[in-house]
Design an enzyme around this catalytic site. Structure first.
Site, PDB file in Angstrom:
ATOM      1  N   HIS A 110      17.565  32.275  46.230  1.00  0.00           N
ATOM      2  CA  HIS A 110      18.056  30.929  45.919  1.00  0.00           C
ATOM      3  C   HIS A 110      16.860  30.059  45.519  1.00  0.00           C
ATOM      4  CE1 HIS A 110      20.739  27.554  45.900  1.00  0.00           C
ATOM      5  NE2 HIS A 110      19.803  26.855  46.533  1.00  0.00           N
ATOM      6  N   ALA A 180       7.188  31.366  43.294  1.00  0.00           N
ATOM      7  CA  ALA A 180       7.928  31.724  44.507  1.00  0.00           C
ATOM      8  C   ALA A 180       8.882  32.908  44.310  1.00  0.00           C
ATOM      9  CB  ALA A 180       8.695  30.503  45.023  1.00  0.00           C
TER      10      ALA A 180
END
Ligand code: GAR
Length: 211
Positions: A110, A180
């Site tokens: 996510h 990330a």
């Protein structure tokens, strides 16, 4: 050897990061058995084919009702006998039967630090639009196990990313991916493949820590 099925919907940069990290040996003990897309035009399918991985398209649009689509999806995943299902930019809501059957065997990436900017309606670029609207200075990405809720499952890894004041949603999305997503998703798979991830009481424990 951890047998992985990757579910995608779009560009497939996270899929590419997984393929690359398997090839370089950063992810060990793992093999992608199949890539499944709901979208026949997903570029992720091209990436998979190029890497010599089986691809399948199962679209809800090809089924008269959702339960038939769900059944087809579960049957296909079962057919490949996978140990782990990786949602890498998959925009389809997972069938509850699949989540029960593959309890703590489905992971999702996510593009925010859960519990911020997550839940219904928070996917893809919208997440970054909302982060910019709210004016947060830090965002990031989260890899988590999938449970019956939307983005509510146990958190495996998170990584923070700086928000800059001249960011557009697209620029921020790219930074979150580079700094990330493309790091923590491969890392989480490697940890799972090597038996280092344990879930207890809805919390994830990683043996040896995350460094
Ligand atoms: C990624 O940013 C991923 O985090 C996001 O969609 C993008 C897919 O990119 N997923 C979600 O928003 C799920 N709620 P990709 O197809 O290039 O990997």
């Amino acid at each position: 050897m951890l047998k992985i099925g990757v579910l995608v919907s779009g560009g497939g940069t996270n899929l590419q990061a997984i393929i690359d990290n398997i090839n370089t040996g950063n992810i060990t003990n793992s093999k992608i058995e199949v890539v499944i897309s709901n979208n026949p035009n997903a570029f992720a399918l091209e990436r998979a084919k190029k890497a010599g991985i089986d691809t399948v398209c199962i679209s809800p649009k090809d089924y008269s009702d959702r339960s038939l689509f769900n059944k087809a999806l579960i049957e296909k995943i079962d057919e490949y006998n996978v140990d782990l299902i990786v949602l890498a930019g998959c925009m389809v809501v997972m069938p509850p039967e699949l989540i029960q059957k593959y309890n703590n065997k489905i992971i999702n990436i996510h593009p925010a630090l859960i519990p911020s900017f997550c839940g219904k309606g928070f996917y893809g670029l919208h997440v970054h639009e909302e982060a910019l609207k709210r004016g947060v200075k830090i965002t990031g990405a989260t890899v988590h196990f999938v449970d019956e809720g939307t983005d509510t499952g146990p958190i495996i890894l998170q990584k923070a990313v700086e928000v800059r004041q001249d960011d557009t949603p697209e620029i921020l999305q790219r930074r979150v991916m580079e700094e990330a997503e493309w790091k923590i998703m491969p890392k989480a798979i490697d940890l799972i493949a090597n038996g280092k991830v344990k879930v207890e009481d809805r919390k994830v424990y990683i043996s040896g820590g995350t460094k």
